[in-house]
Design a protein around this motif. Sequence first.
Motif, short mmCIF file in Angstrom:
data_model
loop_
_atom_site.label_atom_id
_atom_site.label_comp_id
_atom_site.label_asym_id
_atom_site.label_seq_id
_atom_site.Cartn_x
_atom_site.Cartn_y
_atom_site.Cartn_z
N THR A 51 -13.48 9.16 2.56
CA THR A 51 -13.53 8.06 3.51
C THR A 51 -12.97 6.78 2.93
O THR A 51 -13.11 5.71 3.49
CB THR A 51 -14.99 7.80 3.95
N GLY A 52 -12.33 6.89 1.74
CA GLY A 52 -11.91 5.69 1.03
C GLY A 52 -10.68 5.02 1.60
O GLY A 52 -10.63 3.82 1.71
N ASP A 53 -9.64 5.79 1.93
CA ASP A 53 -8.40 5.13 2.35
C ASP A 53 -7.97 5.55 3.72
O ASP A 53 -8.47 6.51 4.23
CB ASP A 53 -7.29 5.41 1.34
N LEU A 107 -11.37 -1.46 4.95
CA LEU A 107 -11.45 0.00 4.94
C LEU A 107 -10.60 0.61 3.85
O LEU A 107 -10.85 1.72 3.40
CB LEU A 107 -11.01 0.56 6.29
N SER A 108 -9.58 -0.12 3.44
CA SER A 108 -8.65 0.43 2.48
C SER A 108 -8.27 -0.70 1.53
O SER A 108 -8.18 -1.85 1.94
CB SER A 108 -7.43 0.95 3.26
N ARG A 142 -18.21 1.79 8.14
CA ARG A 142 -17.74 1.12 6.93
C ARG A 142 -17.26 -0.30 7.20
O ARG A 142 -17.09 -1.07 6.27
CB ARG A 142 -16.63 1.95 6.27
N THR A 143 -17.01 -0.65 8.45
CA THR A 143 -16.65 -2.04 8.73
C THR A 143 -17.89 -2.86 9.08
O THR A 143 -17.79 -4.03 9.42
CB THR A 143 -15.64 -2.17 9.88
N LYS A 186 0.85 -1.19 0.00
CA LYS A 186 0.00 0.00 0.00
C LYS A 186 0.88 1.24 0.00
O LYS A 186 1.72 1.41 0.88
CB LYS A 186 -0.90 0.00 1.24
N ARG A 206 -6.26 -1.70 8.30
CA ARG A 206 -7.31 -1.09 7.47
C ARG A 206 -7.55 -1.89 6.19
O ARG A 206 -8.67 -2.01 5.72
CB ARG A 206 -6.97 0.37 7.15
N ASP A 266 -15.57 5.34 9.74
CA ASP A 266 -14.81 4.09 9.58
C ASP A 266 -15.52 2.92 10.24
O ASP A 266 -15.56 1.83 9.71
CB ASP A 266 -13.41 4.24 10.18
#
Lengths: 318, 273
Positions: free
Chosen positions: B271-273, A51-52, B101-102, A10, A46, B98
Amino acid sequence: MAIEATGLVKRFGDMTAVAGVDLAVKAGSVTAVLGPNGAGKTTMVRMLTTLSQPDTGTITVAGFDVVADPTEVRRRIGYAAQDATVDELLTGRENLIMIGELHHLGRVRAKERAAVLLTQFSLDDAAERVVGKYSGGMRRRLDLAATLVATPEVLFLDEPTTGLDPRARNELWEVLDTLVDSGVTILLTTQYLEEAERLADHILVVDHGRIIASGSARELKRRIGGEQIRAVLRDRSRADDALRLISEATGGEAAFDADADAVVVATAGGAAAVAAVAGALAEAGIEVDELALRAATLDEVFLELTGHSADAAIEEPV
Amino acid sequence: MSTSPTARRGNAVGDAWVIARRSLKHIRRQPEMLTDATIQPIMFVLLFAYVFGGAISVPQGGSYKEFLLGGIFAQTIVFGCFGIAIGLATDRSTGAIDRFRTLPIARSAVLTGRALAAVLIGLLPIILMSAAGLVVGWRTHTGVLDVLGGYALMVLFQFAMTWVGILMGSLLSTPQAVQGVAFTVLFPITFLASTFVPVDTLPGVLRTFAEWNPTTSLSGALRAQFGNPDVVAGTSDAWPLQHPVLYTVIWALTIIAICAPLAVRAFNRATGD
């Protein structure tokens, strides 16, 4: 395997946060990712928690691909972020019910689950208070409870005790002990060697986005040959004799620690070396108060592996 | 090896409703937000009605209090985007997003839930201002359908402003930044308009700005729907002032068409990474 990752990379702009990581975490095991700030721990977690997205590499969690099937993964994991992301304006109970509803437990079961968890995490008294009024330790406990609402298969805890005072940390460790005993697969990150040693069966040491060592705490200590024989002399006038005899018996270079009246020598010989030292000292009639084989501390391991102290990293502002 | 979770499948609407209920609880527990939505609008009505009411006269005659209400509705609705922007920026800075998002929820649920809550919360000041208006002497002089049309227009415009708020909350990373931008942008927009004063008193460029300002047209549209006096007829022939309802609807739809996709994109990126 509960978590399997291969070739994770990453990058953020020019910075490579995770530089090629492979992971295999057995179901029911507890793995600690140990490293200083900026080592890439959070970025790894993450990616593992959907999340990533990794730039390259593949991840399977609880049997599902994180990129292709994020929703299936999310149904089976619990994730506690570094800064206890519980909702400050809701009460403890409301927080847990909301998470349960978002896990689609249904309102009734979400309420039941919240009640069970509040009791399990000793938050009954605070259940109807808004979280903004919680102490740091209570907030972490609620955060942990929130990760367990949907009885996950895999738990991700990102630095679960960072920022807590020693007393709250100890309390949280006790809570984590019960989680560990419950058999759920746990991957936690930490900057604290003590924490990794206490909670995890397997430790991954990371630095600059790579895993630089892995194994149990004992294996890691053994790997750098970090065992010492330490003999505390009853009569310090025999120090010179003891130094010579212990050096001969172990083939090492013994040193005298005058503060403790102890002769210390590094060895890779294990119990046999201790026996040889014991024999030589007994034959010469040198009495000892203590004769021990001592493993290196994880701090020493970390220093040896990374060239910098883990504690030094802890001092940096987060 | 993986056991199948016992939870049911979710749906986007149910998820959004859970998130919306969270926002509704939030508003109740933040005194400053609650004040913004309740006491402040009432105070505005009372202050403007009694402080300016005597000093400003409506050129074509008629009651200033009746003139005022359309403007004050419009101002409050434009400012309404502020709350959702702050809420979203706060959620981003505290990591709440976050956590969502989980969870196995529809990704759209976080935004649609917030938007739904914003529209519901926005009804509160509209109702309270209407009540305060009735107390100080505001009356409607049109049919029920026209009045309902006026309220529908408010809800539509409020929904549009919600997307402006989501866009702001996604682009600006802290609640403080939202506050700064909101005040520097929203104050001129709501004051360089026919909100509180007739626009024909404004000098050249400002007057043109005010004439084309959607706050002016929303105020005017509401006055028209309620049969309250406006200051347009005869004093200005700018097209928006002649067709306030149509112009306001066009604005609302344009804002939604532009801001909603941008807001979703900005939010996903933030909020993507």
